[in-house]
Design a protein around this motif. Structure first.
Motif, PDB file in Angstrom:
ATOM      1  N   ARG A  88       4.791 -13.063  -0.401  1.00 47.29           N
ATOM      2  CA  ARG A  88       6.328 -13.363  -0.563  1.00 47.29           C
ATOM      3  C   ARG A  88       6.848 -12.008  -0.450  1.00 47.29           C
ATOM      4  O   ARG A  88       6.166 -11.030  -1.066  1.00 47.29           O
ATOM      5  N   VAL A  89       7.866 -11.651   0.381  1.00 41.05           N
ATOM      6  CA  VAL A  89       8.505 -10.316   0.353  1.00 41.05           C
ATOM      7  C   VAL A  89       9.961 -10.688   0.592  1.00 41.05           C
ATOM      8  O   VAL A  89      10.498 -11.609   0.665  1.00 41.05           O
TER       9      VAL A  89
ATOM     10  N   SER B 158      17.648  -1.546  -4.928  1.00 36.81           N
ATOM     11  CA  SER B 158      17.009  -0.816  -5.941  1.00 36.81           C
ATOM     12  C   SER B 158      15.980  -1.371  -6.318  1.00 36.81           C
ATOM     13  O   SER B 158      16.023  -2.830  -6.810  1.00 36.81           O
ATOM     14  N   ALA B 159      14.773  -0.930  -6.564  1.00 37.26           N
ATOM     15  CA  ALA B 159      13.495  -1.513  -6.987  1.00 37.26           C
ATOM     16  C   ALA B 159      13.111  -1.021  -8.328  1.00 37.26           C
ATOM     17  O   ALA B 159      11.957  -1.316  -8.739  1.00 37.26           O
TER      18      ALA B 159
ATOM     19  N   ILE C   5      11.134  -2.829   0.271  1.00 35.62           N
ATOM     20  CA  ILE C   5      10.585  -4.300   0.252  1.00 35.62           C
ATOM     21  C   ILE C   5       9.531  -4.595  -0.475  1.00 35.62           C
ATOM     22  O   ILE C   5       8.431  -4.472  -0.367  1.00 35.62           O
ATOM     23  N   PRO C   6       9.853  -5.101  -1.508  1.00 37.19           N
ATOM     24  CA  PRO C   6       8.667  -5.429  -2.572  1.00 37.19           C
ATOM     25  C   PRO C   6       7.961  -6.746  -2.114  1.00 37.19           C
ATOM     26  O   PRO C   6       8.732  -7.665  -1.311  1.00 37.19           O
TER      27      PRO C   6
ATOM     28  N   MET D  96       4.987  -2.329  -2.544  1.00 40.79           N
ATOM     29  CA  MET D  96       6.338  -1.864  -2.083  1.00 40.79           C
ATOM     30  C   MET D  96       6.221  -1.166  -0.859  1.00 40.79           C
ATOM     31  O   MET D  96       5.413  -0.100  -0.624  1.00 40.79           O
ATOM     32  N   LEU D  97       6.958  -1.418  -0.044  1.00 36.54           N
ATOM     33  CA  LEU D  97       7.270  -0.793   1.377  1.00 36.54           C
ATOM     34  C   LEU D  97       8.846  -0.249   1.425  1.00 36.54           C
ATOM     35  O   LEU D  97       9.461  -0.733   0.781  1.00 36.54           O
ATOM     36  N   GLU D  98       8.991   0.865   2.268  1.00 37.30           N
ATOM     37  CA  GLU D  98      10.113   1.001   2.728  1.00 37.30           C
ATOM     38  C   GLU D  98      10.898   0.036   3.525  1.00 37.30           C
ATOM     39  O   GLU D  98       9.995  -0.514   4.319  1.00 37.30           O
ATOM     40  N   TYR D  99      12.059   0.180   3.529  1.00 39.53           N
ATOM     41  CA  TYR D  99      12.928  -0.853   4.255  1.00 39.53           C
ATOM     42  C   TYR D  99      13.410  -0.352   5.647  1.00 39.53           C
ATOM     43  O   TYR D  99      13.541  -1.067   6.518  1.00 39.53           O
TER      44      TYR D  99
END
Length: 373
Positions: free
Chosen positions: A8-9, A14-15, A80-81, A135-138
């Motif tokens: 799931r993503v 804010s993370a 993008i968690p 965690m990815l960058e958006y």
């Protein structure tokens, strides 16, 4: 039944909350976490600090400015968690031999495919079933918002990729919800699986909560028996506010407009309660999917507006160049008119020379042809 893997993503501005949960630094750490096993957790990629998140946000903002020539929107997403989970059938396998290599490969493949940077990947071994958070960058390295492409089709593709990567250890992708419903599975099982698993994992805690609830109900029942019955208060409804003279009567005086608003409020709450009891509430998973699609549509609309603005700017530039060319043509015309007026012979000779250059005579052509003697 073979074990299954699921991914799931989602996108977020804010993370901090996700970081606190994933790094186990948040005060809201889930109660089902076994704190005696937290030391078994492992950071497999990147690092997990708030400074890393803030640095990533600044770098993505710079790429957005470079790509769009504008400042990022205030509500722009930067992260993008994601979470990789396994079914209870795979619990013993992933707990005994955590598939760290497969998790790393999956996250790296997603990063390369979408050209986004990995902030971190961590394994959690302090809950009933081992799982992974990442965690990815958006925003990609060119400055485009990759996260807005995570529509329903793309999310299904992630499940396929996870099935292929973790297939090396005998796991399969989760069954699509539409397929599960088509074969007759109860809809509630496709939505509330995580809650059901929690009940299976924590039977002692549930029994304890039920015991506490029984004790509270007993105290409420005992207090109700001891409390005196409330005396009814007479109510008088009046139409005019200047008649609200409570000092002249022992009745509780209510304005009719306030009474009507109160009735509407009660009716609205009853309607909401009926909706919940009848099971007509939209499941959270479907709401998140619709919200994700709406966010994607909004992002596409924003990009379209940016493209339209760029086209308008190019049109304005073209108009400016056209006006400049018109002015230059006007100047040339005035020069030609002046030469024609004062030096007509020179102008006629120039025109004749240009015509000879444009249409050379046959004699001239023959003279210029080289011959081999």
């Amino acid at each position: 039944m073979a074990g299954m893997v699921s991914v799931r993503v989602w996108g977020t501005q804010s993370a901090i909350g996700e970081l606190g949960h994933d790094a186990r630094t948040s005060k809201k750490t889930p109660k089902n976490v076994d704190r005696t096993r937290t030391h078994l957790n492992r950071v497999l990629l990147g690092s997990m600090t708030q400074e890393d998140l803030e640095k990533s946000k600044r770098e993505q903002g710079e790429r957005i400015r470079s790509f769009t020539k504008k400042a990022p929107r205030r509500d722009a997403n930067y992260y993008i968690p994601g979470i990789i989970t396994f079914s209870k059938e795979a619990r013993n396998k992933v707990n005994s031999m955590p598939p760290d290599g497969q998790a790393v490969k999956f996250v790296e493949d997603v990063s390369k495919k979408h050209d986004v940077k990995i902030i971190y990947l961590v394994r959690h071994s302090d809950e009933s079933t081992t799982h992974y958070h990442f965690m990815l960058e958006y925003v990609d390295r060119e400055g485009r918002a990759v996260g807005r492409k995570l529509n329903k089709k793309a999310l299904s593709g992630l499940q396929d990729e996870a099935g292929m990567v973790f297939g090396s250890i005998g796991l399969t992708r989760g069954v699509k919800k539409t397929e599960r419903l088509a074969r007759g599975e109860d809809f509630s099982k496709t939505v509330h699986r995580s809650v059901r698993q929690l009940h299976e994992d924590l039977p002692e805690e549930i029994a304890s909560k039920k015991s506490e609830l029984d004790q509270i109900q007993e105290k409420v029942a005992e207090f109700t028996k001891q409390a005196p019955e409330p005396k009814p208060i007479p109510v008088e409804i009046v139409k005019e506010r200047h008649l609200l003279r409570t000092e002249t009567t022992k009745a509780r005086v209510i304005n009719i407009n306030d009474f009507e608003r109160y009735k509407k409020s009660v009716a609205s709450r009853v309607a909401v309660a009926d909706t919940i009891l009848n099971g007509d509430v939209v499941p959270g998973e479907e709401f998140r999917e619709v919200f994700q699609e709406l966010s994607t549509a909004r992002a596409d609309l924003t990009q379209t507006k940016v493209d339209l603005s760029n086209v308008r700017q190019e049109l304005e530039d073209t108009r400016g160049e056209l006006q400049k060319a018109k002015k230059e043509i006007g100047v040339l015309r005035r020069i030609i008119d002046w030469v024609a007026e004062h030096f007509p012979n020179i102008l006629n000779r120039f025109v004749a020379d240009q015509e000879k250059v444009a249409t050379p005579s046959s004699e001239t052509s023959e003279e210029t042809i080289p011959t081999n003697k």
